[in-house]
Design a protein around this motif. Structure first.
Motif, PDB file in Angstrom:
ATOM      1  N   THR A  38      12.116   5.990   8.722  1.00  0.00           N
ATOM      2  CA  THR A  38      12.911   7.007   8.024  1.00  0.00           C
ATOM      3  C   THR A  38      12.112   7.576   6.853  1.00  0.00           C
ATOM      4  OG1 THR A  38      14.893   5.715   8.573  1.00  0.00           O
ATOM      5  CG2 THR A  38      15.145   7.492   6.962  1.00  0.00           C
ATOM      6  N   PRO A  39      11.513   8.775   7.042  1.00  0.00           N
ATOM      7  CA  PRO A  39      10.802   9.409   5.925  1.00  0.00           C
ATOM      8  C   PRO A  39      11.796  10.112   5.003  1.00  0.00           C
ATOM      9  CG  PRO A  39      10.604  10.743   7.900  1.00  0.00           C
ATOM     10  CD  PRO A  39      11.392   9.516   8.286  1.00  0.00           C
ATOM     11  N   SER A  40      11.450  10.134   3.722  1.00  0.00           N
ATOM     12  CA  SER A  40      12.294  10.831   2.757  1.00  0.00           C
ATOM     13  C   SER A  40      11.378  11.535   1.756  1.00  0.00           C
ATOM     14  CB  SER A  40      13.191   9.828   2.038  1.00  0.00           C
ATOM     15  OG  SER A  40      13.948  10.468   1.052  1.00  0.00           O
ATOM     16  N   PRO A  41      11.375  12.854   1.720  1.00  0.00           N
ATOM     17  CA  PRO A  41      12.171  13.773   2.519  1.00  0.00           C
ATOM     18  C   PRO A  41      11.707  13.784   3.981  1.00  0.00           C
ATOM     19  CG  PRO A  41      10.667  15.014   1.119  1.00  0.00           C
ATOM     20  CD  PRO A  41      10.517  13.562   0.750  1.00  0.00           C
TER      21      PRO A  41
ATOM     22  N   GLY B 217       3.849  16.170   8.087  1.00  0.00           N
ATOM     23  CA  GLY B 217       4.240  17.558   7.816  1.00  0.00           C
ATOM     24  C   GLY B 217       3.383  18.159   6.725  1.00  0.00           C
ATOM     25  N   ALA B 218       3.985  19.090   6.000  1.00  0.00           N
ATOM     26  CA  ALA B 218       3.306  19.748   4.883  1.00  0.00           C
ATOM     27  C   ALA B 218       3.089  18.749   3.747  1.00  0.00           C
ATOM     28  CB  ALA B 218       4.147  20.921   4.402  1.00  0.00           C
ATOM     29  N   ALA B 219       2.194  19.070   2.858  1.00  0.00           N
ATOM     30  CA  ALA B 219       1.865  18.192   1.740  1.00  0.00           C
ATOM     31  C   ALA B 219       3.090  17.888   0.882  1.00  0.00           C
ATOM     32  CB  ALA B 219       0.776  18.830   0.886  1.00  0.00           C
ATOM     33  N   GLY B 220       3.129  16.666   0.391  1.00  0.00           N
ATOM     34  CA  GLY B 220       4.223  16.242  -0.474  1.00  0.00           C
ATOM     35  C   GLY B 220       4.226  14.731  -0.634  1.00  0.00           C
ATOM     36  N   ASP B 221       5.089  14.248  -1.506  1.00  0.00           N
ATOM     37  CA  ASP B 221       5.216  12.811  -1.762  1.00  0.00           C
ATOM     38  C   ASP B 221       6.644  12.370  -1.536  1.00  0.00           C
ATOM     39  OD1 ASP B 221       2.524  12.349  -2.561  1.00  0.00           O
ATOM     40  OD2 ASP B 221       2.969  13.243  -4.516  1.00  0.00           O
ATOM     41  N   GLY B 222       6.798  11.135  -1.122  1.00  0.00           N
ATOM     42  CA  GLY B 222       8.124  10.581  -0.878  1.00  0.00           C
ATOM     43  C   GLY B 222       8.028   9.127  -0.469  1.00  0.00           C
ATOM     44  N   LYS B 223       8.885   8.736   0.460  1.00  0.00           N
ATOM     45  CA  LYS B 223       8.931   7.348   0.925  1.00  0.00           C
ATOM     46  C   LYS B 223       9.000   7.311   2.442  1.00  0.00           C
ATOM     47  CE  LYS B 223      11.223   5.448  -3.132  1.00  0.00           C
ATOM     48  NZ  LYS B 223      10.191   4.644  -3.683  1.00  0.00           N
TER      49      LYS B 223
ATOM     50  N   ASP C 253       0.813  -1.214   0.000  1.00  0.00           N
ATOM     51  CA  ASP C 253       0.000   0.000   0.000  1.00  0.00           C
ATOM     52  C   ASP C 253       0.848   1.266   0.000  1.00  0.00           C
ATOM     53  OD1 ASP C 253      -2.339  -1.491   0.164  1.00  0.00           O
ATOM     54  OD2 ASP C 253      -2.465  -1.341   2.350  1.00  0.00           O
ATOM     55  N   THR C 254       0.270   2.329  -0.534  1.00  0.00           N
ATOM     56  CA  THR C 254       0.829   3.670  -0.387  1.00  0.00           C
ATOM     57  C   THR C 254       0.268   4.243   0.901  1.00  0.00           C
ATOM     58  OG1 THR C 254       1.033   4.038  -2.765  1.00  0.00           O
ATOM     59  CG2 THR C 254       0.898   6.000  -1.376  1.00  0.00           C
ATOM     60  N   VAL C 255       1.138   4.767   1.768  1.00  0.00           N
ATOM     61  CA  VAL C 255       0.712   5.400   3.016  1.00  0.00           C
ATOM     62  C   VAL C 255       0.214   6.796   2.661  1.00  0.00           C
ATOM     63  CG1 VAL C 255       1.452   6.204   5.290  1.00  0.00           C
ATOM     64  CG2 VAL C 255       2.363   4.048   4.368  1.00  0.00           C
ATOM     65  N   ARG C 256      -1.079   7.047   2.945  1.00  0.00           N
ATOM     66  CA  ARG C 256      -1.706   8.333   2.633  1.00  0.00           C
ATOM     67  C   ARG C 256      -2.149   8.982   3.943  1.00  0.00           C
ATOM     68  NH1 ARG C 256      -2.240   8.147  -2.814  1.00  0.00           N
ATOM     69  NH2 ARG C 256      -2.453   6.095  -3.761  1.00  0.00           N
TER      70      ARG C 256
ATOM     71  N   SER D 162      21.029  -6.727  12.189  1.00  0.00           N
ATOM     72  CA  SER D 162      20.639  -6.984  10.801  1.00  0.00           C
ATOM     73  C   SER D 162      19.148  -6.716  10.652  1.00  0.00           C
ATOM     74  CB  SER D 162      20.963  -8.431  10.417  1.00  0.00           C
ATOM     75  OG  SER D 162      20.261  -9.327  11.267  1.00  0.00           O
ATOM     76  N   ASP D 163      18.701  -6.601   9.405  1.00  0.00           N
ATOM     77  CA  ASP D 163      17.289  -6.316   9.132  1.00  0.00           C
ATOM     78  C   ASP D 163      16.457  -7.588   9.103  1.00  0.00           C
ATOM     79  OD1 ASP D 163      17.531  -3.550   8.831  1.00  0.00           O
ATOM     80  OD2 ASP D 163      17.938  -3.689   6.686  1.00  0.00           O
ATOM     81  N   ASP D 164      15.361  -7.594   9.882  1.00  0.00           N
ATOM     82  CA  ASP D 164      14.313  -8.604   9.711  1.00  0.00           C
ATOM     83  C   ASP D 164      13.348  -8.104   8.638  1.00  0.00           C
ATOM     84  OD1 ASP D 164      15.092 -10.533  11.583  1.00  0.00           O
ATOM     85  OD2 ASP D 164      14.072  -9.514  13.219  1.00  0.00           O
ATOM     86  N   VAL D 165      13.188  -6.779   8.577  1.00  0.00           N
ATOM     87  CA  VAL D 165      12.332  -6.123   7.588  1.00  0.00           C
ATOM     88  C   VAL D 165      13.043  -4.857   7.130  1.00  0.00           C
ATOM     89  CG1 VAL D 165      10.186  -4.812   7.305  1.00  0.00           C
ATOM     90  CG2 VAL D 165      10.143  -6.982   8.514  1.00  0.00           C
ATOM     91  N   ASN D 166      12.955  -4.591   5.831  1.00  0.00           N
ATOM     92  CA  ASN D 166      13.469  -3.336   5.275  1.00  0.00           C
ATOM     93  C   ASN D 166      12.577  -2.993   4.081  1.00  0.00           C
ATOM     94  OD1 ASN D 166      14.872  -1.229   4.037  1.00  0.00           O
ATOM     95  ND2 ASN D 166      16.864  -2.059   4.612  1.00  0.00           N
ATOM     96  N   LEU D 167      11.594  -2.115   4.334  1.00  0.00           N
ATOM     97  CA  LEU D 167      10.594  -1.789   3.317  1.00  0.00           C
ATOM     98  C   LEU D 167      10.538  -0.301   3.050  1.00  0.00           C
ATOM     99  CD1 LEU D 167       7.640  -3.914   4.766  1.00  0.00           C
ATOM    100  CD2 LEU D 167       9.171  -4.542   2.891  1.00  0.00           C
ATOM    101  N   ASP D 168      10.309   0.062   1.797  1.00  0.00           N
ATOM    102  CA  ASP D 168      10.105   1.457   1.417  1.00  0.00           C
ATOM    103  C   ASP D 168       8.672   1.631   0.951  1.00  0.00           C
ATOM    104  OD1 ASP D 168      12.658   2.694   1.803  1.00  0.00           O
ATOM    105  OD2 ASP D 168      13.401   1.575   0.088  1.00  0.00           O
ATOM    106  N   PHE D 169       7.805   2.096   1.873  1.00  0.00           N
ATOM    107  CA  PHE D 169       6.431   2.421   1.504  1.00  0.00           C
ATOM    108  C   PHE D 169       6.424   3.751   0.759  1.00  0.00           C
ATOM    109  CE2 PHE D 169       5.487  -0.483   4.962  1.00  0.00           C
ATOM    110  CZ  PHE D 169       4.255  -1.039   4.638  1.00  0.00           C
ATOM    111  N   GLN D 170       5.577   3.883  -0.255  1.00  0.00           N
ATOM    112  CA  GLN D 170       5.339   5.187  -0.871  1.00  0.00           C
ATOM    113  C   GLN D 170       4.549   5.991   0.170  1.00  0.00           C
ATOM    114  OE1 GLN D 170       6.480   6.318  -3.852  1.00  0.00           O
ATOM    115  NE2 GLN D 170       7.569   4.373  -3.942  1.00  0.00           N
ATOM    116  N   LEU D 171       4.905   7.271   0.323  1.00  0.00           N
ATOM    117  CA  LEU D 171       4.249   8.128   1.314  1.00  0.00           C
ATOM    118  C   LEU D 171       3.688   9.346   0.602  1.00  0.00           C
ATOM    119  CD1 LEU D 171       3.630   8.987   4.246  1.00  0.00           C
ATOM    120  CD2 LEU D 171       5.967   9.892   4.376  1.00  0.00           C
TER     121      LEU D 171
END
Length: 184
Positions: free
Chosen positions: A116-119, A146-152, A73-76, A172-181
């Protein structure tokens, strides 16, 4: 002749020592701190004030590698809104399904969830839970969009047996995921 005997004696003694040192104990060595198999991650955002809960999931039936995830899913989130964030982890490869979240709670001194959000301006996370050594865990906390925008939004479940120090570095990582934000 004496030199020959001394060399033979030394060679026999050396071989005996070599075979004694390399003796196989018959025991098979297995790692005792393996990473968990996690096939499902759910992020539950409960909006402050309204109490509305919105969930976002990742599912990969065979775990990392193999087949592609069946859900990501994309986190909205609403801009400038505060949420209580809880995270759930499952291993659905077993029957019955194994709730890894409970294992993380039980072994809190060995786990850290990193957000870790990016940005970075899209989301601020504050840990709401701590282990017995007063280090963060991350199963619950406060997320402020924060303010409106898109990232991960990178979610890492760090497995840190014997090394947890409150930072993501050891383990070590048990999980390493990049959700769309998406913050709107």
């Amino acid at each position: 002749m004496k030199l020959n005997r001394k060399l033979t004696y030394c060679a026999v003694l050396g071989l005996a020592a070599l075979f004694t040192q390399c003796k196989d104990s018959g025991k098979e060595v297995t790692p005792d701190d393996e990473n968990e198999l996690i096939t499902s991650v759910t992020l539950n955002f409960k909006e402050a004030g309204s109490g509305t809960v919105t969930s976002f999931s990742y599912k990969d039936a065979d775990g990392d590698g193999g087949n592609a995830p069946t859900k990501f899913d994309t986190v909205r989130l609403k801009a400038n809104t505060e949420y209580t964030l809880t995270v759930g982890f499952l291993d659905e490869s077993k029957s019955p399904v194994s709730d890894i979240t409970g294992e993380i709670e039980e072994e809190a001194d060995e786990h850290l969830i990193v957000f870790t959000p990016s940005p970075a301006s899209l989301l601020t996370y504050t840990y709401g839970d701590k282990d017995n050594n007063n280090f963060p865990i991350g199963l619950t906390g406060t997320a402020k969009a924060g303010a409106a925008g898109d990232g991960k939004l990178k979610i890492q479940l760090r497995h840190q047996p014997g090394n947890k120090n409150g930072t993501p570095a050891p383990g070590s990582d048990d999980v390493n995921l990049d959700f769309q934000l998406s913050v709107k």
